[in-house]
Design a protein around this motif. Structure first.
Motif, PDB file in Angstrom:
ATOM      1  N   ARG A 116      -9.200   0.387   8.968  1.00 18.47           N
ATOM      2  CA  ARG A 116      -9.062  -0.549   7.852  1.00 18.47           C
ATOM      3  C   ARG A 116      -9.537   0.053   6.535  1.00 18.47           C
ATOM      4  NH1 ARG A 116     -14.092  -4.785   8.965  1.00 18.47           N
ATOM      5  NH2 ARG A 116     -15.680  -3.167   9.288  1.00 18.47           N
ATOM      6  N   GLU A 117     -10.620   0.842   6.577  1.00 17.03           N
ATOM      7  CA  GLU A 117     -11.180   1.411   5.335  1.00 17.03           C
ATOM      8  C   GLU A 117     -10.196   2.380   4.682  1.00 17.03           C
ATOM      9  OE1 GLU A 117     -14.625   0.382   8.101  1.00 17.03           O
ATOM     10  OE2 GLU A 117     -12.764   1.544   8.280  1.00 17.03           O
ATOM     11  N   LEU A 118      -9.594   3.260   5.486  1.00 19.60           N
ATOM     12  CA  LEU A 118      -8.617   4.201   4.937  1.00 19.60           C
ATOM     13  C   LEU A 118      -7.365   3.472   4.461  1.00 19.60           C
ATOM     14  CD1 LEU A 118      -8.830   7.269   7.359  1.00 19.60           C
ATOM     15  CD2 LEU A 118      -9.617   7.128   4.978  1.00 19.60           C
ATOM     16  N   LEU A 119      -6.991   2.410   5.156  1.00 18.62           N
ATOM     17  CA  LEU A 119      -5.830   1.624   4.732  1.00 18.62           C
ATOM     18  C   LEU A 119      -6.078   0.989   3.371  1.00 18.62           C
ATOM     19  CD1 LEU A 119      -3.057   0.432   5.343  1.00 18.62           C
ATOM     20  CD2 LEU A 119      -4.195  -1.391   6.642  1.00 18.62           C
ATOM     21  N   ILE A 120      -7.264   0.428   3.166  1.00 20.96           N
ATOM     22  CA  ILE A 120      -7.602  -0.166   1.864  1.00 20.96           C
ATOM     23  C   ILE A 120      -7.593   0.897   0.773  1.00 20.96           C
ATOM     24  CG2 ILE A 120      -9.462  -1.265   0.563  1.00 20.96           C
ATOM     25  CD1 ILE A 120     -10.230  -2.728   3.152  1.00 20.96           C
ATOM     26  N   PHE A 121      -8.167   2.078   1.071  1.00 18.36           N
ATOM     27  CA  PHE A 121      -8.172   3.163   0.083  1.00 18.36           C
ATOM     28  C   PHE A 121      -6.751   3.588  -0.272  1.00 18.36           C
ATOM     29  CE2 PHE A 121      -7.542   7.802  -0.203  1.00 18.36           C
ATOM     30  CZ  PHE A 121      -8.013   7.990  -1.497  1.00 18.36           C
ATOM     31  N   ARG A 122      -5.896   3.773   0.731  1.00 18.44           N
ATOM     32  CA  ARG A 122      -4.532   4.236   0.457  1.00 18.44           C
ATOM     33  C   ARG A 122      -3.754   3.217  -0.367  1.00 18.44           C
ATOM     34  NH1 ARG A 122      -4.132   5.545   6.627  1.00 18.44           N
ATOM     35  NH2 ARG A 122      -5.062   7.638   6.746  1.00 18.44           N
ATOM     36  N   TYR A 123      -3.946   1.931  -0.054  1.00 13.41           N
ATOM     37  CA  TYR A 123      -3.249   0.886  -0.799  1.00 13.41           C
ATOM     38  C   TYR A 123      -3.717   0.872  -2.253  1.00 13.41           C
ATOM     39  CZ  TYR A 123      -1.169  -3.698  -1.772  1.00 13.41           C
ATOM     40  OH  TYR A 123      -0.423  -4.729  -2.291  1.00 13.41           O
ATOM     41  N   ALA A 124      -5.039   0.891  -2.464  1.00 15.48           N
ATOM     42  CA  ALA A 124      -5.572   0.863  -3.823  1.00 15.48           C
ATOM     43  C   ALA A 124      -5.169   2.114  -4.597  1.00 15.48           C
ATOM     44  CB  ALA A 124      -7.094   0.735  -3.787  1.00 15.48           C
ATOM     45  N   ASP A 125      -5.213   3.272  -3.944  1.00 11.88           N
ATOM     46  CA  ASP A 125      -4.844   4.523  -4.611  1.00 11.88           C
ATOM     47  C   ASP A 125      -3.371   4.521  -5.008  1.00 11.88           C
ATOM     48  OD1 ASP A 125      -5.793   7.302  -5.322  1.00 11.88           O
ATOM     49  OD2 ASP A 125      -4.103   7.822  -4.018  1.00 11.88           O
ATOM     50  N   LEU A 126      -2.517   4.024  -4.114  1.00 12.30           N
ATOM     51  CA  LEU A 126      -1.091   3.939  -4.415  1.00 12.30           C
ATOM     52  C   LEU A 126      -0.828   3.009  -5.586  1.00 12.30           C
ATOM     53  CD1 LEU A 126       1.822   4.690  -3.600  1.00 12.30           C
ATOM     54  CD2 LEU A 126       1.780   2.730  -2.029  1.00 12.30           C
ATOM     55  N   ALA A 127      -1.541   1.882  -5.634  1.00 16.52           N
ATOM     56  CA  ALA A 127      -1.370   0.935  -6.733  1.00 16.52           C
ATOM     57  C   ALA A 127      -1.808   1.551  -8.054  1.00 16.52           C
ATOM     58  CB  ALA A 127      -2.165  -0.335  -6.450  1.00 16.52           C
ATOM     59  N   MET A 128      -2.905   2.321  -8.028  1.00 14.40           N
ATOM     60  CA  MET A 128      -3.376   2.952  -9.266  1.00 14.40           C
ATOM     61  C   MET A 128      -2.404   4.019  -9.748  1.00 14.40           C
ATOM     62  SD  MET A 128      -7.527   3.185  -9.063  1.00 14.40           S
ATOM     63  CE  MET A 128      -7.666   3.786  -7.379  1.00 14.40           C
ATOM     64  N   TRP A 129      -1.847   4.782  -8.834  1.00 14.52           N
ATOM     65  CA  TRP A 129      -0.873   5.787  -9.229  1.00 14.52           C
ATOM     66  C   TRP A 129       0.400   5.137  -9.762  1.00 14.52           C
ATOM     67  CZ3 TRP A 129      -1.344  10.600 -10.478  1.00 14.52           C
ATOM     68  CH2 TRP A 129      -2.397  11.363  -9.955  1.00 14.52           C
ATOM     69  N   ALA A 130       0.804   4.012  -9.178  1.00 13.06           N
ATOM     70  CA  ALA A 130       1.998   3.320  -9.647  1.00 13.06           C
ATOM     71  C   ALA A 130       1.740   2.610 -10.972  1.00 13.06           C
ATOM     72  CB  ALA A 130       2.472   2.319  -8.593  1.00 13.06           C
ATOM     73  N   GLY A 131       0.472   2.202 -11.186  1.00 13.03           N
ATOM     74  CA  GLY A 131       0.144   1.504 -12.423  1.00 13.03           C
ATOM     75  C   GLY A 131       0.641   0.080 -12.471  1.00 13.03           C
ATOM     76  N   ARG A 132       0.995  -0.480 -11.312  1.00 12.21           N
ATOM     77  CA  ARG A 132       1.529  -1.850 -11.258  1.00 12.21           C
ATOM     78  C   ARG A 132       1.315  -2.412  -9.856  1.00 12.21           C
ATOM     79  NH1 ARG A 132       6.160  -1.347  -8.355  1.00 12.21           N
ATOM     80  NH2 ARG A 132       7.085   0.745  -8.267  1.00 12.21           N
ATOM     81  N   ASP A 133       1.695  -3.674  -9.698  1.00 12.47           N
ATOM     82  CA  ASP A 133       1.570  -4.330  -8.396  1.00 12.47           C
ATOM     83  C   ASP A 133       2.599  -3.746  -7.430  1.00 12.47           C
ATOM     84  OD1 ASP A 133       0.960  -6.006  -6.339  1.00 12.47           O
ATOM     85  OD2 ASP A 133       1.855  -7.797  -7.219  1.00 12.47           O
TER      86      ASP A 133
END
Length: 322
Positions: A116-133
């Protein structure tokens, strides 16, 4: 491991607009990857996210301290929980996702999945790189998994709110024991606090060894120190209110009398009420008294109307004339 009823119990002083505050890009993680360890709380997980970008070191693993599985040459970096840093991360996520998507990350954490921890990190990191929802980017496996876990959490929450059964003790406390698949106590706390605001109650999660206690003013987390396994979900009869067996009998009798045997559909019944919940339900326990249906109908005469015992023959005749 510590528990909390909300993602953060302490507000952050930095206000972030979910629309105007959004920006693209994410810090480059240029340093060698590290193994992170934390105290197992959601605030601790958010602190790890803060440290990942502060150290610019991506995670190989993120594990609770008690579950760390290191190798011969692996020395995890233990991160102390910092509520200020956790609040900054929690509020900062609104720059890249809406509040509903952010809440799904909290639900993912409560799902207790091994990664779960790595999943949360990957989701948040992807959102930051995309710059959007990115909540509708179902082409990404991380987004699909977060969405699926959030749906499973919602179903478990809904079922717990429907299937919890309380028993009254001699001191007026209403007690219930549950064993959900996920850690849903923080999610069901608002429902029971609002619905049973006029009585003291305790809901205990036997698998995770902690519970919710409401004292007529507020709902708190209570933890139990004993590590001995609980073999039964039942409360000892010596501490129950003397009328509790009667309440159970009345509820079973009510359930039996409103049941319509001719419409029995066990396949549909099990779909809406899975077998694993039956041990908490009074109506599913063995009967102490044999059920006898109320005989309130007279036998049907060939070619004649059906007449209930509370209806006179003359009344039926009049109805027939009409």
């Amino acid at each position: 491991m510590s528990h909390s009823l909300s993602p953060l119990s302490r507000p952050c002083n930095t206000a972030v607009s979910s629309a105007a505050g959004r920006r693209s890009g994410a810090p480059q993680l240029t340093n060698p990857a590290l193994d992170y360890a934390y105290d197992g709380s959601f605030e601790g997980m958010l602190t790890v996210l803060f440290q990942i970008y502060d150290r610019k070191a991506a995670p190989n693993t993120i594990q609770p301290v008690g579950a760390v599985q290191g190798g011969l040459f692996v020395l995890p970096v233990e991160i102390d929980t910092d509520e200020t840093a956790a609040a900054r991360v929690w509020e900062g996520l609104l720059r890249y996702m809406d509040a509903e998507a952010r809440t799904r990350l909290f639900h993912t954490f409560l799902s207790e999945q091994p990664d779960r921890e790595l999943l949360i990190f990957r989701y948040a990191d992807l959102a930051m790189w995309a710059g959007r929802d990115i909540s509708e980017n179902y082409a990404d496996d991380n987004v699909r998994r977060v969405q699926r876990l959030a749906q499973q959490m919602y179903r478990e929450k809904h079922r717990m709110e429907a299937f919890v059964r309380f028993e009254k003790t001699q001191d007026g406390l209403f007690h219930a024991t549950i064993d959900p698949d996920f850690d849903v106590l923080p999610l069901i706390a608002p429902h029971f606090t609002k619905r049973y605001a006029d009585q003291r109650w305790l809901i205990f999660d036997k698998r995770r060894r902690y519970g919710l206690y409401y004292d007529l003013t507020r709902t708190d987390i209570v933890e139990f120190e004993t590590s001995a396994p609980q073999r039964s979900t039942a409360v000892s009869a010596t501490v129950l209110d003397e009328r509790e067996p009667l309440f159970k009998l009345l509820w079973q009798s009510y359930f039996d009398h409103v049941n319509i045997p001719e419409r029995k559909n066990m396949k549909l019944h099990r779909r809406h009420m899975p077998l694993r919940y039956w041990r908490y339900l009074s109506e599913k326990q063995p009967r102490e008294q044999r059920f006898e249906p109320i005989r309130n109908k007279r036998p049907v005469q060939p070619g004649g109307p059906v007449i209930s015992s509370g209806e006179s023959v003359s009344g039926a005749d009049e109805a027939g004339k009409g």
